[in-house]
Write a protein that holds these residues in place. Structure first.
Motif, PDB file in Angstrom:
ATOM      1  N   GLU A 142       0.724  -1.224   0.066  1.00 24.30           N
ATOM      2  CA  GLU A 142       0.071  -0.071  -0.051  1.00 24.30           C
ATOM      3  C   GLU A 142       0.798   1.169  -0.032  1.00 24.30           C
ATOM      4  O   GLU A 142       0.700   2.090  -0.741  1.00 24.30           O
ATOM      5  CB  GLU A 142      -0.842   0.016   1.257  1.00 24.30           C
ATOM      6  CG  GLU A 142      -1.995  -1.054   1.111  1.00 24.30           C
ATOM      7  CD  GLU A 142      -2.719  -1.064   2.469  1.00 24.30           C
ATOM      8  OE1 GLU A 142      -2.434  -0.336   3.390  1.00 24.30           O
ATOM      9  OE2 GLU A 142      -3.796  -1.958   2.558  1.00 24.30           O
ATOM     10  N   VAL A 143       1.749   1.322   0.790  1.00 28.11           N
ATOM     11  CA  VAL A 143       2.759   2.349   1.012  1.00 28.11           C
ATOM     12  C   VAL A 143       3.685   2.420  -0.377  1.00 28.11           C
ATOM     13  O   VAL A 143       3.793   3.759  -0.922  1.00 28.11           O
ATOM     14  CB  VAL A 143       3.711   2.106   2.037  1.00 28.11           C
ATOM     15  CG1 VAL A 143       4.770   3.435   1.953  1.00 28.11           C
ATOM     16  CG2 VAL A 143       3.098   2.272   3.286  1.00 28.11           C
ATOM     17  N   ALA A 144       3.992   1.445  -0.770  1.00 27.66           N
ATOM     18  CA  ALA A 144       4.731   1.480  -2.316  1.00 27.66           C
ATOM     19  C   ALA A 144       3.706   2.049  -3.174  1.00 27.66           C
ATOM     20  O   ALA A 144       4.157   3.009  -4.302  1.00 27.66           O
ATOM     21  CB  ALA A 144       5.112   0.028  -2.624  1.00 27.66           C
ATOM     22  N   ALA A 145       2.442   1.654  -3.314  1.00 26.05           N
ATOM     23  CA  ALA A 145       1.433   2.188  -4.272  1.00 26.05           C
ATOM     24  C   ALA A 145       1.307   3.821  -4.170  1.00 26.05           C
ATOM     25  O   ALA A 145       1.090   4.422  -5.219  1.00 26.05           O
ATOM     26  CB  ALA A 145       0.126   1.398  -4.222  1.00 26.05           C
ATOM     27  N   GLN A 146       1.209   4.246  -2.975  1.00 28.44           N
ATOM     28  CA  GLN A 146       1.135   5.546  -2.578  1.00 28.44           C
ATOM     29  C   GLN A 146       2.368   6.281  -3.203  1.00 28.44           C
ATOM     30  O   GLN A 146       2.146   7.287  -3.838  1.00 28.44           O
ATOM     31  CB  GLN A 146       0.838   5.670  -1.228  1.00 28.44           C
ATOM     32  CG  GLN A 146      -0.480   5.210  -0.677  1.00 28.44           C
ATOM     33  CD  GLN A 146      -0.538   5.404   0.665  1.00 28.44           C
ATOM     34  OE1 GLN A 146       0.368   5.899   1.449  1.00 28.44           O
ATOM     35  NE2 GLN A 146      -1.626   4.923   1.443  1.00 28.44           N
ATOM     36  N   VAL A 147       3.646   5.901  -2.760  1.00 30.23           N
ATOM     37  CA  VAL A 147       4.814   6.471  -3.149  1.00 30.23           C
ATOM     38  C   VAL A 147       4.646   6.566  -4.697  1.00 30.23           C
ATOM     39  O   VAL A 147       5.156   7.730  -5.487  1.00 30.23           O
ATOM     40  CB  VAL A 147       5.945   5.845  -2.626  1.00 30.23           C
ATOM     41  CG1 VAL A 147       7.346   6.161  -3.198  1.00 30.23           C
ATOM     42  CG2 VAL A 147       5.975   5.708  -1.067  1.00 30.23           C
ATOM     43  N   ASP A 148       4.339   5.397  -5.428  1.00 32.28           N
ATOM     44  CA  ASP A 148       4.376   5.289  -6.884  1.00 32.28           C
ATOM     45  C   ASP A 148       3.279   6.330  -7.409  1.00 32.28           C
ATOM     46  O   ASP A 148       3.494   7.291  -8.424  1.00 32.28           O
ATOM     47  CB  ASP A 148       3.838   4.136  -7.339  1.00 32.28           C
ATOM     48  CG  ASP A 148       5.171   2.866  -7.241  1.00 32.28           C
ATOM     49  OD1 ASP A 148       6.195   3.396  -6.997  1.00 32.28           O
ATOM     50  OD2 ASP A 148       4.694   1.656  -7.431  1.00 32.28           O
ATOM     51  N   ALA A 149       2.339   6.744  -6.567  1.00 33.67           N
ATOM     52  CA  ALA A 149       1.162   7.477  -7.276  1.00 33.67           C
ATOM     53  C   ALA A 149       1.782   8.809  -7.131  1.00 33.67           C
ATOM     54  O   ALA A 149       1.600  10.009  -7.682  1.00 33.67           O
ATOM     55  CB  ALA A 149       0.120   7.308  -6.442  1.00 33.67           C
ATOM     56  N   GLN A 150       2.303   9.247  -5.807  1.00 29.48           N
ATOM     57  CA  GLN A 150       3.009  10.398  -5.497  1.00 29.48           C
ATOM     58  C   GLN A 150       4.124  10.894  -6.403  1.00 29.48           C
ATOM     59  O   GLN A 150       4.189  12.024  -7.091  1.00 29.48           O
ATOM     60  CB  GLN A 150       3.403  10.733  -4.229  1.00 29.48           C
ATOM     61  CG  GLN A 150       2.366  10.541  -3.024  1.00 29.48           C
ATOM     62  CD  GLN A 150       2.971  10.556  -1.497  1.00 29.48           C
ATOM     63  OE1 GLN A 150       4.246  10.544  -1.539  1.00 29.48           O
ATOM     64  NE2 GLN A 150       2.157  10.588  -0.656  1.00 29.48           N
ATOM     65  N   ALA A 151       4.897   9.960  -6.821  1.00 28.79           N
ATOM     66  CA  ALA A 151       6.023  10.113  -7.883  1.00 28.79           C
ATOM     67  C   ALA A 151       5.465  10.557  -9.059  1.00 28.79           C
ATOM     68  O   ALA A 151       6.023  11.305  -9.827  1.00 28.79           O
ATOM     69  CB  ALA A 151       6.915   8.746  -7.884  1.00 28.79           C
ATOM     70  N   ALA A 152       4.453   9.849  -9.510  1.00 29.29           N
ATOM     71  CA  ALA A 152       3.884  10.085 -10.651  1.00 29.29           C
ATOM     72  C   ALA A 152       3.140  11.348 -10.904  1.00 29.29           C
ATOM     73  O   ALA A 152       3.312  12.179 -12.003  1.00 29.29           O
ATOM     74  CB  ALA A 152       2.917   8.876 -11.075  1.00 29.29           C
ATOM     75  N   ALA A 153       2.442  11.828  -9.615  1.00 32.84           N
ATOM     76  CA  ALA A 153       2.045  12.967  -9.800  1.00 32.84           C
ATOM     77  C   ALA A 153       2.965  14.168  -9.854  1.00 32.84           C
ATOM     78  O   ALA A 153       2.838  15.234 -10.670  1.00 32.84           O
ATOM     79  CB  ALA A 153       0.827  13.258  -8.351  1.00 32.84           C
ATOM     80  N   GLN A 154       4.003  14.010  -9.169  1.00 32.48           N
ATOM     81  CA  GLN A 154       5.238  15.100  -9.043  1.00 32.48           C
ATOM     82  C   GLN A 154       5.801  14.974 -10.376  1.00 32.48           C
ATOM     83  O   GLN A 154       6.162  16.183 -10.894  1.00 32.48           O
ATOM     84  CB  GLN A 154       6.254  14.493  -8.019  1.00 32.48           C
ATOM     85  CG  GLN A 154       5.609  14.567  -6.629  1.00 32.48           C
ATOM     86  CD  GLN A 154       6.721  14.068  -5.504  1.00 32.48           C
ATOM     87  OE1 GLN A 154       7.891  13.617  -6.035  1.00 32.48           O
ATOM     88  NE2 GLN A 154       6.563  14.313  -4.298  1.00 32.48           N
ATOM     89  N   HIS A 155       6.011  13.860 -11.228  1.00 31.92           N
ATOM     90  CA  HIS A 155       6.450  13.816 -12.422  1.00 31.92           C
ATOM     91  C   HIS A 155       5.740  14.639 -13.428  1.00 31.92           C
ATOM     92  O   HIS A 155       6.334  15.377 -14.233  1.00 31.92           O
ATOM     93  CB  HIS A 155       6.648  12.344 -13.023  1.00 31.92           C
ATOM     94  CG  HIS A 155       7.175  12.218 -14.280  1.00 31.92           C
ATOM     95  ND1 HIS A 155       8.476  12.568 -14.677  1.00 31.92           N
ATOM     96  CD2 HIS A 155       6.602  12.042 -15.402  1.00 31.92           C
ATOM     97  CE1 HIS A 155       8.450  12.358 -15.970  1.00 31.92           C
ATOM     98  NE2 HIS A 155       7.395  11.926 -16.499  1.00 31.92           N
ATOM     99  N   GLU A 156       4.190  14.494 -13.076  1.00 30.00           N
ATOM    100  CA  GLU A 156       3.406  15.164 -14.183  1.00 30.00           C
ATOM    101  C   GLU A 156       3.511  16.505 -13.967  1.00 30.00           C
ATOM    102  O   GLU A 156       3.548  17.353 -14.786  1.00 30.00           O
ATOM    103  CB  GLU A 156       1.930  14.601 -13.800  1.00 30.00           C
ATOM    104  CG  GLU A 156       0.989  15.220 -14.894  1.00 30.00           C
ATOM    105  CD  GLU A 156       0.906  14.776 -16.430  1.00 30.00           C
ATOM    106  OE1 GLU A 156       0.510  15.874 -17.151  1.00 30.00           O
ATOM    107  OE2 GLU A 156       1.793  13.916 -16.556  1.00 30.00           O
ATOM    108  N   ALA A 157       3.626  16.921 -12.548  1.00 32.70           N
ATOM    109  CA  ALA A 157       3.510  18.283 -12.069  1.00 32.70           C
ATOM    110  C   ALA A 157       4.782  18.903 -12.877  1.00 32.70           C
ATOM    111  O   ALA A 157       4.819  20.145 -13.185  1.00 32.70           O
ATOM    112  CB  ALA A 157       3.405  18.661 -10.851  1.00 32.70           C
ATOM    113  N   ALA A 158       6.025  18.119 -12.617  1.00 35.29           N
ATOM    114  CA  ALA A 158       7.279  18.713 -13.112  1.00 35.29           C
ATOM    115  C   ALA A 158       7.112  18.826 -14.714  1.00 35.29           C
ATOM    116  O   ALA A 158       7.567  19.980 -15.364  1.00 35.29           O
ATOM    117  CB  ALA A 158       8.228  17.751 -12.889  1.00 35.29           C
TER     118      ALA A 158
END
Length: 257
Positions: free
Chosen positions: A63-79
């Motif tokens: 669950e934590v890994a999924a959250q981290v992946d989601a956050q990373a993807a969101a940050q990547h998209e924002a960047a």
């Protein structure tokens, strides 16, 4: 009748004997593997989570890994969006700067063209009567001139021939000039003066700005003359006696005579 207590298998075993027998039975079962055969499935059926606690830890990690992946993807998209926005703004700014530079260059070019046009206008000189020729030269002698010599040149012209300013300047005299008859005197842009005498009519007034080739009057035979022609003088000042060689003056300004 007398009864006697029976002996052997019919006797009730004592408590100690029963405990011993139970223990012996358990030992026998263990020895034969029966207990093992029953015990193994029971142990196998017990949930692994209850024994080790690893499954909840693994589930939480996913669950934590999924959250981290989601956050990373969101940050990547924002960047990515930020980079695209920055690139778009940079391109727009570059386009504005380029347009401003082009506009500035265009204005500079227009100014240069205007200066060149003004310079050309100021430096353009023409003959006072196009296609005519000098019939009497500068400094020619004779009694007809009060000074004893010709202070200008005469251009051949029939009466009524258009006379034009030889260059750009301002009219300082326009009217009767005694021996010169009807005359026009123009102060040129370079500070010199030109005079046009014996005119039959005058087409300009004092203070008027004129350009090279602009009609200022018509040739004639007014004043002290023997026939129609244009008397033309070039001077350093407005007054009589400051004359220059008119032909040399015009040729110095690019007029072929």
């Amino acid at each position: 009748m007398a009864f006697t207590r029976a002996t052997g298998k019919h006797r009730r075993p004592r408590r100690i004997e029963r405990g011993t027998a139970r223990a012996a039975g358990v030992a026998a079962l263990t020895t034969t593997g029966v207990v093992g055969s029953f015990a193994a499935p029971a142990l196998a059926a017990e949930p692994a989570a209850a024994q080790t606690g690893l499954t909840p830890v693994i589930t939480l990690g996913d669950e934590v890994a999924a959250q981290v992946d989601a956050q990373a993807a969101a940050q990547h998209e924002a960047a990515r969006e930020a980079a695209e926005t920055a690139a778009r703004k940079a391109a727009e700014e570059a386009a504005r700067e380029k347009a401003a530079e082009a506009a500035e260059e265009a204005r500079a070019e227009e100014e240069r063209a205007a200066r060149e046009a003004e310079r050309a206008r100021l430096n353009t000189f023409v003959s006072p009567i196009p296609g005519s020729y000098v019939s009497t030269g500068y400094k020619s002698g004779g009694a007809v001139w009060s000074s004893g010599s010709h202070t200008g040149v005469d251009f051949h012209a029939a009466s009524g021939t258009p006379v034009q300013s030889v260059g750009m300047g301002t009219v300082v005299e326009a009217g009767w000039g005694g021996a010169y008859g009807n005359q026009v005197v123009i102060k040129m842009h370079d500070g010199t003066y030109t005079q046009y005498g014996h005119l039959s009519s005058i087409g300009v007034s004092v203070g008027q700005q004129v350009t090279a080739g602009q009609r200022i009057g018509l040739s004639g035979a007014t004043g002290n003359v023997t026939g129609a022609h244009l008397h033309f003088e070039a001077r350093t000042g407005a007054e009589y006696g400051s004359d220059l060689d008119p032909v040399a003056y015009l040729r110095a300004h690019g007029v072929n005579l």
